[in-house]
Scaffold this motif. Structure first.
Motif, PDB file in Angstrom:
ATOM      1  N   VAL A  88       3.400   8.767  -8.234  1.00  0.00           N
ATOM      2  CA  VAL A  88       4.117   8.283  -7.058  1.00  0.00           C
ATOM      3  C   VAL A  88       4.013   6.770  -7.019  1.00  0.00           C
ATOM      4  O   VAL A  88       2.926   6.210  -6.993  1.00  0.00           O
ATOM      5  CB  VAL A  88       3.530   8.897  -5.765  1.00  0.00           C
ATOM      6  CG1 VAL A  88       4.207   8.314  -4.535  1.00  0.00           C
ATOM      7  CG2 VAL A  88       3.664  10.398  -5.782  1.00  0.00           C
ATOM      8  N   GLU A  89       5.148   6.112  -7.034  1.00  0.00           N
ATOM      9  CA  GLU A  89       5.132   4.656  -6.981  1.00  0.00           C
ATOM     10  C   GLU A  89       5.258   4.232  -5.531  1.00  0.00           C
ATOM     11  O   GLU A  89       6.208   4.596  -4.840  1.00  0.00           O
ATOM     12  CB  GLU A  89       6.278   4.085  -7.816  1.00  0.00           C
ATOM     13  CG  GLU A  89       6.126   2.614  -8.048  1.00  0.00           C
ATOM     14  CD  GLU A  89       7.094   2.077  -9.075  1.00  0.00           C
ATOM     15  OE1 GLU A  89       7.186   0.859  -9.169  1.00  0.00           O
ATOM     16  OE2 GLU A  89       7.754   2.874  -9.754  1.00  0.00           O
ATOM     17  N   GLU A  90       4.282   3.464  -5.075  1.00  0.00           N
ATOM     18  CA  GLU A  90       4.267   3.016  -3.690  1.00  0.00           C
ATOM     19  C   GLU A  90       3.632   1.642  -3.596  1.00  0.00           C
ATOM     20  O   GLU A  90       2.894   1.233  -4.494  1.00  0.00           O
ATOM     21  CB  GLU A  90       3.506   3.993  -2.807  1.00  0.00           C
ATOM     22  CG  GLU A  90       2.039   4.108  -3.150  1.00  0.00           C
ATOM     23  CD  GLU A  90       1.305   5.101  -2.287  1.00  0.00           C
ATOM     24  OE1 GLU A  90       0.159   4.813  -1.931  1.00  0.00           O
ATOM     25  OE2 GLU A  90       1.876   6.155  -1.977  1.00  0.00           O
ATOM     26  N   ARG A  91       3.933   0.963  -2.522  1.00  0.00           N
ATOM     27  CA  ARG A  91       3.354  -0.350  -2.263  1.00  0.00           C
ATOM     28  C   ARG A  91       3.017  -0.452  -0.782  1.00  0.00           C
ATOM     29  O   ARG A  91       3.818  -0.032   0.065  1.00  0.00           O
ATOM     30  CB  ARG A  91       4.319  -1.455  -2.660  1.00  0.00           C
ATOM     31  CG  ARG A  91       4.626  -1.425  -4.150  1.00  0.00           C
ATOM     32  CD  ARG A  91       5.639  -2.451  -4.549  1.00  0.00           C
ATOM     33  NE  ARG A  91       6.066  -2.185  -5.931  1.00  0.00           N
ATOM     34  CZ  ARG A  91       7.152  -2.676  -6.474  1.00  0.00           C
ATOM     35  NH1 ARG A  91       7.938  -3.473  -5.775  1.00  0.00           N
ATOM     36  NH2 ARG A  91       7.468  -2.386  -7.726  1.00  0.00           N
ATOM     37  N   GLY A  92       1.854  -0.984  -0.481  1.00  0.00           N
ATOM     38  CA  GLY A  92       1.389  -1.080   0.901  1.00  0.00           C
ATOM     39  C   GLY A  92       1.502  -2.489   1.450  1.00  0.00           C
ATOM     40  O   GLY A  92       1.360  -3.477   0.723  1.00  0.00           O
ATOM     41  N   TYR A  93       1.734  -2.562   2.751  1.00  0.00           N
ATOM     42  CA  TYR A  93       1.898  -3.832   3.446  1.00  0.00           C
ATOM     43  C   TYR A  93       1.242  -3.727   4.817  1.00  0.00           C
ATOM     44  O   TYR A  93       0.923  -2.639   5.286  1.00  0.00           O
ATOM     45  CB  TYR A  93       3.384  -4.159   3.651  1.00  0.00           C
ATOM     46  CG  TYR A  93       4.166  -4.126   2.376  1.00  0.00           C
ATOM     47  CD1 TYR A  93       4.361  -5.274   1.629  1.00  0.00           C
ATOM     48  CD2 TYR A  93       4.679  -2.916   1.893  1.00  0.00           C
ATOM     49  CE1 TYR A  93       5.053  -5.224   0.422  1.00  0.00           C
ATOM     50  CE2 TYR A  93       5.371  -2.870   0.693  1.00  0.00           C
ATOM     51  CZ  TYR A  93       5.550  -4.026  -0.033  1.00  0.00           C
ATOM     52  OH  TYR A  93       6.223  -3.966  -1.221  1.00  0.00           O
ATOM     53  N   ALA A  94       1.091  -4.871   5.486  1.00  0.00           N
ATOM     54  CA  ALA A  94       0.658  -4.895   6.880  1.00  0.00           C
ATOM     55  C   ALA A  94       1.764  -5.542   7.694  1.00  0.00           C
ATOM     56  O   ALA A  94       2.350  -6.539   7.274  1.00  0.00           O
ATOM     57  CB  ALA A  94      -0.644  -5.678   7.025  1.00  0.00           C
ATOM     58  N   ASP A  95       2.074  -4.943   8.851  1.00  0.00           N
ATOM     59  CA  ASP A  95       3.105  -5.509   9.708  1.00  0.00           C
ATOM     60  C   ASP A  95       2.532  -6.712  10.472  1.00  0.00           C
ATOM     61  O   ASP A  95       1.348  -7.033  10.319  1.00  0.00           O
ATOM     62  CB  ASP A  95       3.711  -4.431  10.617  1.00  0.00           C
ATOM     63  CG  ASP A  95       2.769  -3.933  11.697  1.00  0.00           C
ATOM     64  OD1 ASP A  95       1.782  -4.622  12.036  1.00  0.00           O
ATOM     65  OD2 ASP A  95       3.036  -2.837  12.231  1.00  0.00           O
ATOM     66  N   PRO A  96       3.319  -7.401  11.302  1.00  0.00           N
ATOM     67  CA  PRO A  96       2.821  -8.583  12.000  1.00  0.00           C
ATOM     68  C   PRO A  96       1.611  -8.327  12.897  1.00  0.00           C
ATOM     69  O   PRO A  96       0.843  -9.245  13.164  1.00  0.00           O
ATOM     70  CB  PRO A  96       4.024  -9.047  12.830  1.00  0.00           C
ATOM     71  CG  PRO A  96       5.202  -8.588  12.048  1.00  0.00           C
ATOM     72  CD  PRO A  96       4.775  -7.254  11.466  1.00  0.00           C
ATOM     73  N   ALA A  97       1.405  -7.091  13.345  1.00  0.00           N
ATOM     74  CA  ALA A  97       0.247  -6.779  14.184  1.00  0.00           C
ATOM     75  C   ALA A  97      -0.910  -6.188  13.386  1.00  0.00           C
ATOM     76  O   ALA A  97      -1.933  -5.848  13.951  1.00  0.00           O
ATOM     77  CB  ALA A  97       0.651  -5.809  15.299  1.00  0.00           C
ATOM     78  N   GLY A  98      -0.750  -6.045  12.068  1.00  0.00           N
ATOM     79  CA  GLY A  98      -1.825  -5.534  11.226  1.00  0.00           C
ATOM     80  C   GLY A  98      -1.762  -4.057  10.905  1.00  0.00           C
ATOM     81  O   GLY A  98      -2.581  -3.558  10.147  1.00  0.00           O
ATOM     82  N   HIS A  99      -0.782  -3.310  11.454  1.00  0.00           N
ATOM     83  CA  HIS A  99      -0.639  -1.889  11.116  1.00  0.00           C
ATOM     84  C   HIS A  99      -0.175  -1.774   9.673  1.00  0.00           C
ATOM     85  O   HIS A  99       0.683  -2.533   9.229  1.00  0.00           O
ATOM     86  CB  HIS A  99       0.408  -1.203  12.011  1.00  0.00           C
ATOM     87  CG  HIS A  99       0.127  -1.331  13.462  1.00  0.00           C
ATOM     88  ND1 HIS A  99       0.848  -2.174  14.262  1.00  0.00           N
ATOM     89  CD2 HIS A  99      -0.788  -0.731  14.251  1.00  0.00           C
ATOM     90  CE1 HIS A  99       0.396  -2.081  15.500  1.00  0.00           C
ATOM     91  NE2 HIS A  99      -0.597  -1.222  15.516  1.00  0.00           N
ATOM     92  N   SER A 100      -0.712  -0.797   8.961  1.00  0.00           N
ATOM     93  CA  SER A 100      -0.281  -0.639   7.571  1.00  0.00           C
ATOM     94  C   SER A 100       0.980   0.208   7.483  1.00  0.00           C
ATOM     95  O   SER A 100       1.220   1.080   8.310  1.00  0.00           O
ATOM     96  CB  SER A 100      -1.393   0.010   6.752  1.00  0.00           C
ATOM     97  OG  SER A 100      -1.674   1.303   7.210  1.00  0.00           O
ATOM     98  N   PHE A 101       1.796  -0.112   6.488  1.00  0.00           N
ATOM     99  CA  PHE A 101       2.948   0.721   6.185  1.00  0.00           C
ATOM    100  C   PHE A 101       3.168   0.715   4.685  1.00  0.00           C
ATOM    101  O   PHE A 101       2.726  -0.182   3.978  1.00  0.00           O
ATOM    102  CB  PHE A 101       4.210   0.289   6.954  1.00  0.00           C
ATOM    103  CG  PHE A 101       4.790  -1.031   6.558  1.00  0.00           C
ATOM    104  CD1 PHE A 101       5.827  -1.112   5.633  1.00  0.00           C
ATOM    105  CD2 PHE A 101       4.320  -2.200   7.122  1.00  0.00           C
ATOM    106  CE1 PHE A 101       6.383  -2.329   5.287  1.00  0.00           C
ATOM    107  CE2 PHE A 101       4.867  -3.431   6.784  1.00  0.00           C
ATOM    108  CZ  PHE A 101       5.898  -3.493   5.859  1.00  0.00           C
ATOM    109  N   THR A 102       3.812   1.764   4.197  1.00  0.00           N
ATOM    110  CA  THR A 102       4.009   1.951   2.767  1.00  0.00           C
ATOM    111  C   THR A 102       5.484   2.112   2.469  1.00  0.00           C
ATOM    112  O   THR A 102       6.189   2.828   3.170  1.00  0.00           O
ATOM    113  CB  THR A 102       3.253   3.226   2.299  1.00  0.00           C
ATOM    114  OG1 THR A 102       1.876   3.093   2.628  1.00  0.00           O
ATOM    115  CG2 THR A 102       3.396   3.438   0.813  1.00  0.00           C
TER     116      THR A 102
END
Length: 130
Positions: free
Chosen positions: A104-118
């Protein structure tokens, strides 16, 4: 008769307007409900997110081990590189999850408030490890 007719994921944050703007741009969504302490958005496929003001909000520390991930957002995309370019153009940077195992190819990020999303190419089929 169905009891629940709709659902919305609500993220607590210090600045709901700022966080709503980020996801509105990312999802090409529109604001559907705005009050002094809550902003809700919906995109064309019906995805609904809301952002609620919490004056005591602190960013999650995930992926640091002292706090476990309790919730995060996953977005399925057709072109991972194009989606990442969009996220970066909105001022976000990747976070190192160190747990992307398997095909599974995925990449993680943090939104402006610090919540993670993929961002991911396909939905996961295996349980979360670790």
């Amino acid at each position: 008769m169905t009891l629940v007719t709709a659902g919305v994921l609500v993220l607590d944050c210090a600045e709901p307007e700022k966080l709503a703007h980020f996801y509105k741009e990312l999802l090409e969504a529109e604001e559907t409900d705005v009050t002094a302490n809550r902003v809700e958005i919906r995109n064309a496929d019906g995805t609904r997110l809301a952002f609620r003001r919490d004056v005591n909000a602190t960013p999650p520390s995930w992926p640091r081990p002292e706090n476990s991930l309790q919730t995060h957002l996953e977005f399925v995309v057709g072109d991972l590189d194009a989606a990442e370019r969009r996220v970066v153009s909105l001022g976000r940077r990747p976070i190192d999850t160190k747990d992307s195992i398997g095909p599974v190819e995925e990449r993680g990020y943090a939104d402006p408030a610090g919540h993670s999303f993929t961002l991911r190419r396909v939905l996961p089929t295996a349980p979360k490890q670790g």
